[in-house]
Design a protein around this motif. Sequence first.
Motif, PDB file in Angstrom:
ATOM      1  N   SER A  77       0.833  -1.214   0.000  1.00  0.00           N
ATOM      2  CA  SER A  77       0.000   0.000   0.000  1.00  0.00           C
ATOM      3  C   SER A  77       0.861   1.255   0.000  1.00  0.00           C
ATOM      4  CB  SER A  77      -0.935  -0.010   1.210  1.00  0.00           C
ATOM      5  OG  SER A  77      -0.210   0.102   2.414  1.00  0.00           O
ATOM      6  N   TYR A  78       1.975   1.245   0.745  1.00  0.00           N
ATOM      7  CA  TYR A  78       2.900   2.379   0.708  1.00  0.00           C
ATOM      8  C   TYR A  78       3.398   2.611  -0.729  1.00  0.00           C
ATOM      9  CZ  TYR A  78       3.528   2.940   5.768  1.00  0.00           C
ATOM     10  OH  TYR A  78       3.336   3.198   7.089  1.00  0.00           O
ATOM     11  N   ALA A  79       3.803   1.521  -1.382  1.00  0.00           N
ATOM     12  CA  ALA A  79       4.363   1.646  -2.734  1.00  0.00           C
ATOM     13  C   ALA A  79       3.330   2.200  -3.711  1.00  0.00           C
ATOM     14  CB  ALA A  79       4.871   0.284  -3.207  1.00  0.00           C
ATOM     15  N   VAL A  80       2.077   1.742  -3.591  1.00  0.00           N
ATOM     16  CA  VAL A  80       1.024   2.219  -4.498  1.00  0.00           C
ATOM     17  C   VAL A  80       0.746   3.707  -4.272  1.00  0.00           C
ATOM     18  CG1 VAL A  80      -1.418   1.991  -5.090  1.00  0.00           C
ATOM     19  CG2 VAL A  80      -0.032  -0.057  -4.724  1.00  0.00           C
ATOM     20  N   ILE A  81       0.663   4.112  -2.993  1.00  0.00           N
ATOM     21  CA  ILE A  81       0.402   5.533  -2.688  1.00  0.00           C
ATOM     22  C   ILE A  81       1.548   6.410  -3.193  1.00  0.00           C
ATOM     23  CG2 ILE A  81       0.121   7.197  -0.811  1.00  0.00           C
ATOM     24  CD1 ILE A  81      -1.254   4.952   0.774  1.00  0.00           C
ATOM     25  N   VAL A  82       2.766   5.950  -2.996  1.00  0.00           N
ATOM     26  CA  VAL A  82       3.923   6.726  -3.464  1.00  0.00           C
ATOM     27  C   VAL A  82       3.903   6.846  -4.992  1.00  0.00           C
ATOM     28  CG1 VAL A  82       6.445   6.706  -3.648  1.00  0.00           C
ATOM     29  CG2 VAL A  82       5.353   6.202  -1.469  1.00  0.00           C
ATOM     30  N   CYS A  83       3.548   5.762  -5.680  1.00  0.00           N
ATOM     31  CA  CYS A  83       3.464   5.802  -7.150  1.00  0.00           C
ATOM     32  C   CYS A  83       2.429   6.836  -7.608  1.00  0.00           C
ATOM     33  CB  CYS A  83       3.093   4.419  -7.692  1.00  0.00           C
ATOM     34  SG  CYS A  83       4.425   3.214  -7.646  1.00  0.00           S
ATOM     35  N   LEU A  84       1.245   6.808  -6.995  1.00  0.00           N
ATOM     36  CA  LEU A  84       0.196   7.756  -7.395  1.00  0.00           C
ATOM     37  C   LEU A  84       0.602   9.193  -7.071  1.00  0.00           C
ATOM     38  CD1 LEU A  84      -2.979   5.761  -6.281  1.00  0.00           C
ATOM     39  CD2 LEU A  84      -2.030   5.997  -8.569  1.00  0.00           C
ATOM     40  N   GLY A  85       1.236   9.386  -5.907  1.00  0.00           N
ATOM     41  CA  GLY A  85       1.689  10.729  -5.553  1.00  0.00           C
ATOM     42  C   GLY A  85       2.722  11.257  -6.531  1.00  0.00           C
ATOM     43  N   CYS A  86       3.669  10.415  -6.909  1.00  0.00           N
ATOM     44  CA  CYS A  86       4.695  10.832  -7.876  1.00  0.00           C
ATOM     45  C   CYS A  86       4.074  11.123  -9.242  1.00  0.00           C
ATOM     46  CB  CYS A  86       5.769   9.747  -8.003  1.00  0.00           C
ATOM     47  SG  CYS A  86       6.840   9.599  -6.568  1.00  0.00           S
ATOM     48  N   LEU A  87       3.046  10.346  -9.621  1.00  0.00           N
ATOM     49  CA  LEU A  87       2.403  10.575 -10.917  1.00  0.00           C
ATOM     50  C   LEU A  87       1.672  11.923 -10.937  1.00  0.00           C
ATOM     51  CD1 LEU A  87       1.488   9.641 -13.702  1.00  0.00           C
ATOM     52  CD2 LEU A  87      -0.413   8.431 -12.587  1.00  0.00           C
ATOM     53  N   PHE A 168      11.592   9.768  -4.915  1.00  0.00           N
ATOM     54  CA  PHE A 168      11.383   9.094  -6.200  1.00  0.00           C
ATOM     55  C   PHE A 168      10.735   9.976  -7.257  1.00  0.00           C
ATOM     56  CE2 PHE A 168      10.926   5.260  -3.224  1.00  0.00           C
ATOM     57  CZ  PHE A 168      12.297   5.073  -3.212  1.00  0.00           C
ATOM     58  N   LEU A 169      10.340  11.178  -6.895  1.00  0.00           N
ATOM     59  CA  LEU A 169       9.665  12.063  -7.849  1.00  0.00           C
ATOM     60  C   LEU A 169      10.501  12.331  -9.117  1.00  0.00           C
ATOM     61  CD1 LEU A 169       7.183  13.780  -8.420  1.00  0.00           C
ATOM     62  CD2 LEU A 169       8.248  15.654  -7.142  1.00  0.00           C
ATOM     63  N   PRO A 170      11.816  12.544  -9.026  1.00  0.00           N
ATOM     64  CA  PRO A 170      12.592  12.798 -10.257  1.00  0.00           C
ATOM     65  C   PRO A 170      12.488  11.674 -11.291  1.00  0.00           C
ATOM     66  CG  PRO A 170      13.876  13.427  -8.331  1.00  0.00           C
ATOM     67  CD  PRO A 170      12.656  12.733  -7.820  1.00  0.00           C
ATOM     68  N   PHE A 171      12.317  10.442 -10.861  1.00  0.00           N
ATOM     69  CA  PHE A 171      12.229   9.342 -11.827  1.00  0.00           C
ATOM     70  C   PHE A 171      10.952   9.450 -12.668  1.00  0.00           C
ATOM     71  CE2 PHE A 171      14.921   7.713  -8.421  1.00  0.00           C
ATOM     72  CZ  PHE A 171      16.002   7.254  -9.143  1.00  0.00           C
ATOM     73  N   MET A 172       9.858   9.881 -12.046  1.00  0.00           N
ATOM     74  CA  MET A 172       8.630  10.060 -12.811  1.00  0.00           C
ATOM     75  C   MET A 172       8.763  11.252 -13.761  1.00  0.00           C
ATOM     76  SD  MET A 172       5.622   9.177 -13.633  1.00  0.00           S
ATOM     77  CE  MET A 172       5.156   7.947 -12.410  1.00  0.00           C
ATOM     78  N   ILE A 173       9.345  12.337 -13.271  1.00  0.00           N
ATOM     79  CA  ILE A 173       9.508  13.529 -14.117  1.00  0.00           C
ATOM     80  C   ILE A 173      10.338  13.197 -15.357  1.00  0.00           C
ATOM     81  CG2 ILE A 173      10.532  15.841 -14.208  1.00  0.00           C
ATOM     82  CD1 ILE A 173       9.861  16.135 -11.248  1.00  0.00           C
ATOM     83  N   LEU A 174      11.460  12.513 -15.165  1.00  0.00           N
ATOM     84  CA  LEU A 174      12.335  12.199 -16.296  1.00  0.00           C
ATOM     85  C   LEU A 174      11.681  11.209 -17.260  1.00  0.00           C
ATOM     86  CD1 LEU A 174      15.739  11.924 -14.386  1.00  0.00           C
ATOM     87  CD2 LEU A 174      14.920  13.814 -15.787  1.00  0.00           C
ATOM     88  N   SER A 175      10.945  10.230 -16.726  1.00  0.00           N
ATOM     89  CA  SER A 175      10.284   9.253 -17.598  1.00  0.00           C
ATOM     90  C   SER A 175       9.224   9.924 -18.464  1.00  0.00           C
ATOM     91  CB  SER A 175       9.640   8.152 -16.750  1.00  0.00           C
ATOM     92  OG  SER A 175      10.611   7.458 -16.013  1.00  0.00           O
ATOM     93  N   VAL A 176       8.397  10.781 -17.853  1.00  0.00           N
ATOM     94  CA  VAL A 176       7.346  11.468 -18.608  1.00  0.00           C
ATOM     95  C   VAL A 176       7.959  12.431 -19.619  1.00  0.00           C
ATOM     96  CG1 VAL A 176       5.453  13.113 -18.407  1.00  0.00           C
ATOM     97  CG2 VAL A 176       5.621  11.211 -16.795  1.00  0.00           C
ATOM     98  N   MET A 177       8.972  13.166 -19.196  1.00  0.00           N
ATOM     99  CA  MET A 177       9.585  14.154 -20.083  1.00  0.00           C
ATOM    100  C   MET A 177      10.155  13.499 -21.344  1.00  0.00           C
ATOM    101  SD  MET A 177      12.851  16.607 -19.402  1.00  0.00           S
ATOM    102  CE  MET A 177      13.932  15.238 -19.830  1.00  0.00           C
ATOM    103  N   ASN A 178      10.847  12.376 -21.176  1.00  0.00           N
ATOM    104  CA  ASN A 178      11.463  11.717 -22.325  1.00  0.00           C
ATOM    105  C   ASN A 178      10.431  11.255 -23.349  1.00  0.00           C
ATOM    106  OD1 ASN A 178      14.123  12.024 -21.513  1.00  0.00           O
ATOM    107  ND2 ASN A 178      14.073  10.197 -20.239  1.00  0.00           N
TER     108      ASN A 178
END
Length: 293
Positions: A77-87, A168-178
């Motif tokens: 549940s922690y991992a899912v919440i963190v994923c949604l927050g980063c997205l 972990f937020l930078p990983f989402m930013i870089l993935s979306v940007m690319n």
Amino acid sequence: MSPSTTESETEKKTWLLFLAPALLTLIVFLLIPAGIVLRISFFPGSTTIGAQGYSLAQYEKFFGNSLYLSVLGETVSYAVIVCLGCLVLGFPVGYSLARHPPYQRRLRMLMVIVPLTLSLVIVVFGWLVLLGRQGLVNNILMWLGIISSPQQLLFNRTAVVVVLIQQFLPFMILSVMNVVMQIDPVLEQASTSLRASRARTFIKVIIPLSTPGIMAGLSLIFVMAVSAFVTPRLVGGPRAQMIGGFVYDQILSTSNWPFGAAMAFILFAVGFGLMAALNVTIIRPLTRGLHVR
């Protein structure tokens, strides 16, 4: 043998030559150690010294204890919440960076990448200073009159989620940007010219074409969040347990390698299974027939 066949064989050998170092590294430093840990998880006792045979005792011990199952569920549940927050936080930033001119993008990229260059220990201790009773956040809340006395902002589940999202937020930013950088802006202009609103263009054009980047970011963040260990221990305290801390205790504190190895492989199986299910049910349908520039 025809010249085309000879050229094809040469090309295959060249690709194998390029892939050989990476494959060798993967086999020596990942697959073989993972195989050894998997074998240890089937030892029947609590030690590897003189252990022989195969047993499911460690797995029965894990699944027969409600504490371990609840911690495993809490970890996911922690991992899912963190994923949604980063997205939610990372997608607008990644999209904005992709649509900036290159010279402006480079400057803003530094602010995204710099946190990745810092040691995890430095980042966590920085948050301990910010969220402490005499920290910046408590002082600001008291100055605004929202609270009358310092509050306990550390050692709870919310603090763990906030710190993991920041990490972990930078990983989402870089993935979306690319991925967004490869989407031709003409497609958005065409949607607008057909009288589609900005919201409809965003939902019908941008989101589907950005799906590969979103899913790549979610996969990376989920794997890192579900195996987080340092942050939950230092920021969450005893109230926020994750399975990574239990694995650490079993292997390094109590030296019960068989049970620690079994817990590690259960965590691996759960994470891999969830990612495989996500790929089959969401990623493939959304990306089927998708073409980006």
